[in-house]
Design a protein around this motif. Structure first.
Motif, PDB file in Angstrom:
ATOM      1  N   LEU A  95      63.283  33.064 -32.624  1.00 20.91           N
ATOM      2  CA  LEU A  95      63.930  32.927 -31.066  1.00 20.91           C
ATOM      3  C   LEU A  95      62.757  33.509 -30.394  1.00 20.91           C
ATOM      4  N   LEU A  96      61.480  33.703 -30.655  1.00 19.91           N
ATOM      5  CA  LEU A  96      60.170  34.021 -29.726  1.00 19.91           C
ATOM      6  C   LEU A  96      60.134  33.005 -28.700  1.00 19.91           C
ATOM      7  N   ARG A  97      60.049  31.927 -28.980  1.00 18.29           N
ATOM      8  CA  ARG A  97      59.968  30.920 -28.017  1.00 18.29           C
ATOM      9  C   ARG A  97      60.813  30.787 -26.712  1.00 18.29           C
ATOM     10  N   HIS A  98      62.011  31.612 -26.860  1.00 19.81           N
ATOM     11  CA  HIS A  98      62.954  31.492 -25.879  1.00 19.81           C
ATOM     12  C   HIS A  98      62.684  32.700 -24.841  1.00 19.81           C
ATOM     13  N   LEU A  99      61.594  33.613 -25.142  1.00 16.45           N
ATOM     14  CA  LEU A  99      61.802  34.947 -24.624  1.00 16.45           C
ATOM     15  C   LEU A  99      60.615  34.595 -23.488  1.00 16.45           C
ATOM     16  N   LYS A 100      60.905  35.284 -22.381  1.00 16.30           N
ATOM     17  CA  LYS A 100      60.021  35.076 -21.248  1.00 16.30           C
ATOM     18  C   LYS A 100      58.919  36.170 -21.347  1.00 16.30           C
ATOM     19  N   ASP A 101      57.599  35.683 -20.871  1.00 19.72           N
ATOM     20  CA  ASP A 101      56.620  36.651 -20.903  1.00 19.72           C
ATOM     21  C   ASP A 101      56.913  37.887 -20.327  1.00 19.72           C
ATOM     22  N   GLY A 102      56.719  39.158 -20.520  1.00 20.31           N
ATOM     23  CA  GLY A 102      57.177  40.349 -20.138  1.00 20.31           C
ATOM     24  C   GLY A 102      58.460  40.843 -20.263  1.00 20.31           C
ATOM     25  N   SER A 103      59.232  40.066 -21.240  1.00 16.41           N
ATOM     26  CA  SER A 103      60.419  40.616 -21.845  1.00 16.41           C
ATOM     27  C   SER A 103      60.615  41.658 -22.829  1.00 16.41           C
ATOM     28  N   ALA A 104      61.700  41.801 -23.229  1.00 14.41           N
ATOM     29  CA  ALA A 104      61.781  43.155 -24.195  1.00 14.41           C
ATOM     30  C   ALA A 104      62.583  42.612 -25.458  1.00 14.41           C
ATOM     31  N   ILE A 105      62.391  43.407 -26.616  1.00 17.04           N
ATOM     32  CA  ILE A 105      62.993  42.944 -27.702  1.00 17.04           C
ATOM     33  C   ILE A 105      63.481  44.541 -28.274  1.00 17.04           C
ATOM     34  N   VAL A 106      64.753  44.626 -28.723  1.00 20.73           N
ATOM     35  CA  VAL A 106      65.066  45.909 -29.181  1.00 20.73           C
ATOM     36  C   VAL A 106      65.776  45.708 -30.514  1.00 20.73           C
ATOM     37  N   LEU A 107      65.310  46.259 -31.756  1.00 20.03           N
ATOM     38  CA  LEU A 107      65.925  46.235 -32.883  1.00 20.03           C
ATOM     39  C   LEU A 107      67.071  47.093 -33.066  1.00 20.03           C
ATOM     40  N   THR A 108      68.174  46.684 -33.715  1.00 21.92           N
ATOM     41  CA  THR A 108      69.469  47.835 -33.464  1.00 21.92           C
ATOM     42  C   THR A 108      69.823  48.127 -34.951  1.00 21.92           C
ATOM     43  N   ALA A 109      69.003  47.755 -36.075  1.00 18.34           N
ATOM     44  CA  ALA A 109      69.538  48.133 -37.393  1.00 18.34           C
ATOM     45  C   ALA A 109      69.218  49.454 -37.678  1.00 18.34           C
ATOM     46  N   PRO A 110      70.190  50.159 -38.624  1.00 20.37           N
ATOM     47  CA  PRO A 110      70.136  51.645 -38.994  1.00 20.37           C
ATOM     48  C   PRO A 110      68.699  52.125 -39.517  1.00 20.37           C
ATOM     49  N   THR A 111      67.909  51.167 -39.925  1.00 20.72           N
ATOM     50  CA  THR A 111      66.636  51.714 -40.782  1.00 20.72           C
ATOM     51  C   THR A 111      65.406  50.557 -40.373  1.00 20.72           C
ATOM     52  N   PRO A 112      65.201  50.516 -39.219  1.00 18.36           N
ATOM     53  CA  PRO A 112      64.233  49.478 -38.695  1.00 18.36           C
ATOM     54  C   PRO A 112      62.982  49.791 -39.574  1.00 18.36           C
ATOM     55  N   CYS A 113      62.098  49.290 -40.173  1.00 14.41           N
ATOM     56  CA  CYS A 113      61.002  49.580 -40.699  1.00 14.41           C
ATOM     57  C   CYS A 113      59.873  49.719 -39.556  1.00 14.41           C
ATOM     58  N   PRO A 114      59.457  50.808 -39.325  1.00 16.24           N
ATOM     59  CA  PRO A 114      58.403  51.393 -38.436  1.00 16.24           C
ATOM     60  C   PRO A 114      57.228  50.375 -38.510  1.00 16.24           C
ATOM     61  N   ASP A 115      56.725  49.887 -39.450  1.00 12.81           N
ATOM     62  CA  ASP A 115      55.603  49.126 -39.691  1.00 12.81           C
ATOM     63  C   ASP A 115      55.853  47.860 -39.013  1.00 12.81           C
ATOM     64  N   ALA A 116      57.108  47.190 -39.266  1.00 10.15           N
ATOM     65  CA  ALA A 116      57.492  46.082 -38.792  1.00 10.15           C
ATOM     66  C   ALA A 116      57.581  45.915 -37.403  1.00 10.15           C
ATOM     67  N   VAL A 117      58.033  47.019 -36.871  1.00  9.85           N
ATOM     68  CA  VAL A 117      58.209  47.201 -35.267  1.00  9.85           C
ATOM     69  C   VAL A 117      57.141  47.346 -34.876  1.00  9.85           C
TER      70      VAL A 117
END
Length: 189
Positions: A95-117
């Protein structure tokens, strides 16, 4: 209320609790919302909760919905989404190509991998796209076990996680690559 007016948001992944709570707050704040659901039951529930303001689609029709929303044909629509809420990094990548420059992504999984973030945040920093994660824990859910309770002595609500996710997406404009626990004090960040 028009707190999120002129913003286009995409909510993908889990939509029965946290995802739906995020979508509700966005709709209430005037955002254009596109929400993915997997089943007819989820679709009916989401439409009942959000009304006709949000567009509810299945994952296999998401690309077409994004292209239609941007007014372009198949394969178009680059740079139309301001806010992306997802339960997994793997879901974000296509989905990255659909994001405007300057936008924001928030991951909402209970255990997001800090390294992946942090890695995704570093990858997208040149486009000014901030990537953060909420790490919900001890959140009320039908049939969920309630032991042990966190230090705050109660279970949290999906709405509380949604507020934290929206803060990271819209207010924390100098924050990227963080994992923000929303767990009543249960564990370390």
């Amino acid at each position: 209320m028009t707190k999120y007016a002129r913003r286009t948001a995409l909510v993908v992944g889990e939509v029965t609790g946290i995802g739906l709570a995020i979508a509700k707050r966005l709709v209430e704040g005037g955002a254009t919302v596109l929400l993915t659901v997997r089943t007819a039951h989820e679709r009916a529930h989401a439409i009942a909760e959000l009304g006709s303001t949000a567009r509810v689609v299945t994952p296999d029709t998401l690309e077409a919905a994004l292209a239609a929303q941007s007014g372009t044909g198949p394969g178009g629509g680059e740079g139309r989404v301001d806010l992306l809420f997802s339960d997994a990094v793997a879901t974000v990548q296509p989905l990255l190509r659909h994001l405007k420059d300057g936008s924001a992504i928030v991951l909402t999984a209970p255990t997001p991998c800090p390294d992946a973030v942090r890695a995704l945040a570093a990858e997208l920093a040149a486009r000014g796209i901030r990537v953060n994660a909420v790490a919900p824990g001890c959140i009320e859910a039908p049939g969920a076990r309630t032991e042990p309770l966190p230090p705050l002595g109660r279970l949290g609500a999906a709405e509380e996680v949604a507020r934290a996710a929206l803060f990271l997406a819209t207010e924390a404009t100098f924050t990227t690559g963080v994992r923000f626990p929303v767990d009543g004090g249960l564990g370390p960040p």
